[in-house]
Design a protein around this motif. Structure first.
Motif: not given
Length: 308
Positions: A183-184, A202, A205-206, A211, A217
């Motif tokens: 997530n990061s 990452v 998407y994050k 995003e 996710n």
């Protein structure tokens, strides 16, 4: 011009974005392209707002959809990754397009990005309404999960874990939901994941770069038995005969799209097939970086215009 639409798969709605050529006239007939998103992605990301948008600008009606059980599409249980149903989504998209008077049903193509590319190729083997097939960094998701970052026995270990989880859920335990990616970047570093595809996933998407609330996710862990048993390219040497355009980048990462692109090219029965390597491009450059996506589209647009 963009329009939000829905079409049916079984008894639920599949959510989609349709985009239209400039000066669209619904009394005319247009070629159409179904656009499929990557694993964990959604229609608002690369499939719809990069490739779908630019293909529409080039004269095609495009239909980018959220996979069943994901994004804004219906289907229960949520966050399921079911390859058989992912492929059925394509057939239902073709069904929908054939109901539209302004779509030429004899000129429907399909384009998929990353895992959506693997699914698109698989769907085209049996969905003969797709007259031309394009893929961008196509990944065979079953192969990715079977190899488990090249760890010996990873697939069997995962299947044993899925079996134990299903037993627990049958006895009342909560559904296990996992992430496709960290997530990061901090979480990625802590996990010791340094591959270029993971780093850039990452970042895509994050962060605000890519995003979307429709790409959260989240994955049902008990999906993985179905994924591990799936081979997107199975029978391509017999059934994938349509014109085929494959785009890959030459920066190789763990997701294996460079390798999968060559495997698909070599295996497909298509007589009219092409593979283009975008030099200096990574897997995720070909999601949204203009230099890479423009080069991909410079090959995809004339390919679809010639074959649709």
């Amino acid at each position: 011009m963009e329009q939000v639409v829905k079409f049916k798969n079984r008894n639920w709605d599949v959510a989609a974005i349709m985009q239209f050529p400039k000066d669209f006239d619904e009394t005319k007939k247009y070629p159409a392209i179904v656009c499929a998103h990557p694993i964990s992605s959604c229609k608002e990301q690369t499939s719809g707002h990069i490739y779908g948008k630019q293909l529409a600008e080039a004269g095609f009606v495009t239909l980018a959809f959220d996979a069943s059980y994901q994004g804004e599409s219906g289907g229960e249980p949520r966050f399921l990754e079911d390859p058989a149903m992912r492929v059925e989504d394509f057939r239902c998209a073709a069904d929908y397009l054939t109901t539209l008077d302004y779509v030429d049903e004899n000129r429907i193509g399909v384009l998929g990005i990353c895992g959506g590319g693997g699914y698109a190729a698989n769907a085209a083997m049996t969905e003969r309404r797709f007259k031309a097939v394009g893929t961008v960094v196509a990944a065979n998701y079953g192969r990715v999960m079977r190899e488990g970052n090249y760890t010996a026995g990873a697939a069997i270990h995962t299947l044993e874990a899925v079996a134990a989880q299903r037993t627990a859920q049958a006895r009342g335990a909560e559904t296990k939901i996992i992430g496709y990616i960290p997530n990061s970047q901090e979480e990625r570093i802590k996990a010791g994941m340094n591959d270029i595809d993971i780093r850039e996933a990452v970042d895509y998407y994050k962060t605000p770069r890519g995003e979307s609330p429709n790409s959260p996710n989240r994955l049902r862990f008990d999906s993985l038995d179905k994924v591990i048993a799936f081979d997107a390219f199975h029978l391509a040497e017999h059934l994938l005969t349509q014109p085929l355009m494959i785009i890959v980048g030459d920066k190789v990462g763990a997701f294996g799209s460079y390798r999968d692109g060559y495997e698909l090219f070599n295996k497909a029965a298509s007589q009219n097939k092409h593979l283009h390597v975008v030099q200096g491009a990574s897997h995720y450059d070909l999601y949204d970086r203009p230099k890479a996506t423009n080069e991909a589209l410079e090959h995809l647009i004339p390919f679809f215009k010639k074959n649709l």
